[in-house]
Design an enzyme around this catalytic site. Sequence first.
Site, PDB file in Angstrom:
ATOM      1  N   CYS A  49       0.841  -1.189   0.000  1.00  0.00           N
ATOM      2  CA  CYS A  49       0.000   0.000   0.000  1.00  0.00           C
ATOM      3  C   CYS A  49       0.881   1.246   0.000  1.00  0.00           C
ATOM      4  CB  CYS A  49      -0.960   0.001   1.189  1.00  0.00           C
ATOM      5  SG  CYS A  49      -0.309   0.712   2.691  1.00  0.00           S
ATOM      6  N   GLU A  50       0.450   2.223  -0.784  1.00  0.00           N
ATOM      7  CA  GLU A  50       1.283   3.415  -0.929  1.00  0.00           C
ATOM      8  C   GLU A  50       1.192   4.340   0.287  1.00  0.00           C
ATOM      9  OE1 GLU A  50      -0.127   5.160  -4.528  1.00  0.00           O
ATOM     10  OE2 GLU A  50      -1.701   6.320  -3.540  1.00  0.00           O
ATOM     11  N   HIS A  51       0.227   4.109   1.157  1.00  0.00           N
ATOM     12  CA  HIS A  51       0.117   4.979   2.336  1.00  0.00           C
ATOM     13  C   HIS A  51       1.087   4.593   3.440  1.00  0.00           C
ATOM     14  CE1 HIS A  51      -4.234   5.720   0.865  1.00  0.00           C
ATOM     15  NE2 HIS A  51      -3.403   6.621   0.379  1.00  0.00           N
ATOM     16  N   HIS A  52       1.389   3.298   3.551  1.00  0.00           N
ATOM     17  CA  HIS A  52       2.229   2.831   4.660  1.00  0.00           C
ATOM     18  C   HIS A  52       3.447   2.025   4.198  1.00  0.00           C
ATOM     19  CE1 HIS A  52      -1.904   3.339   6.255  1.00  0.00           C
ATOM     20  NE2 HIS A  52      -1.268   3.891   7.278  1.00  0.00           N
TER      21      HIS A  52
ATOM     22  N   GLN B 245      -5.573  -0.641  -3.485  1.00  0.00           N
ATOM     23  CA  GLN B 245      -6.300  -1.814  -3.997  1.00  0.00           C
ATOM     24  C   GLN B 245      -7.332  -1.428  -5.056  1.00  0.00           C
ATOM     25  OE1 GLN B 245      -7.787  -4.562  -1.029  1.00  0.00           O
ATOM     26  NE2 GLN B 245      -9.382  -5.291  -2.406  1.00  0.00           N
TER      27      GLN B 245
ATOM     28  N   HIS C 179      -4.847  -6.204   4.379  1.00  0.00           N
ATOM     29  CA  HIS C 179      -3.870  -5.107   4.411  1.00  0.00           C
ATOM     30  C   HIS C 179      -3.157  -5.117   5.759  1.00  0.00           C
ATOM     31  CE1 HIS C 179      -5.339  -2.649   0.850  1.00  0.00           C
ATOM     32  NE2 HIS C 179      -6.191  -3.653   0.922  1.00  0.00           N
TER      33      HIS C 179
ATOM     34  N   CYS D 153      -1.422  -2.902   6.995  1.00  0.00           N
ATOM     35  CA  CYS D 153      -1.553  -1.608   7.678  1.00  0.00           C
ATOM     36  C   CYS D 153      -2.845  -1.558   8.489  1.00  0.00           C
ATOM     37  CB  CYS D 153      -1.483  -0.445   6.688  1.00  0.00           C
ATOM     38  SG  CYS D 153      -2.773  -0.435   5.447  1.00  0.00           S
TER      39      CYS D 153
END
Length: 185
Positions: free
Chosen positions: A76-79, A117, A145, A147
């Site tokens: 995931c690009e956030h975490h 996703q 996920h 995260c």
Amino acid sequence: MTDQEKIREAVRLLLEGIGEDADREGLRETPDRIERMYGELCGGMDADAGEVLSKTFTTEKTEMVLEKDIVFYSMCEHHILPFFGKVHIAYIPDGKVVGLSKLARCVEVYAKRLQLQERMTDQIAEAVMEHLSPKGVMVLTEAEHLCMTMRGIKKPGSKTVTYAAKGVFREDMALQDKFFRMLGR
Ligand code: ZN
């Protein structure tokens, strides 16, 4: 600084930032290892779905083709933490089909990079639409996920489900139902 050097330097700084001794034995090789690992984990950025899906076969068949349970691992690009699970792809051919292993490789192209996703699901559907020109395509992704499960709200085993419907799948609810039945839902 080369891209590789940037990654190694960033990992060293990260280790220092969390209070580690980046020179201790167990960590000495870690920046190198992570730099090589990212080459693989983000390898999809240099890959082209059009190339993967270029070898098609002509067919008269107009029945739904379903490739289910394609296992994938992405981040995931956030975490920058993994999310992983299964992708199911169905399409209705309009003169062209592709080898089934190619659909799995198409998933790899979009999984092996920093992702969302929802976006990955849509990109896979768009790639099939663009390169196979089917009557329609439906993609369903279910993933865990890390995260969400190893940090934050910590809900182990919870799954995120996303789908994309293109072409005839968009409006035809009976067709969508058939897809879910074929998946065993
Ligand atoms: Zn995340």
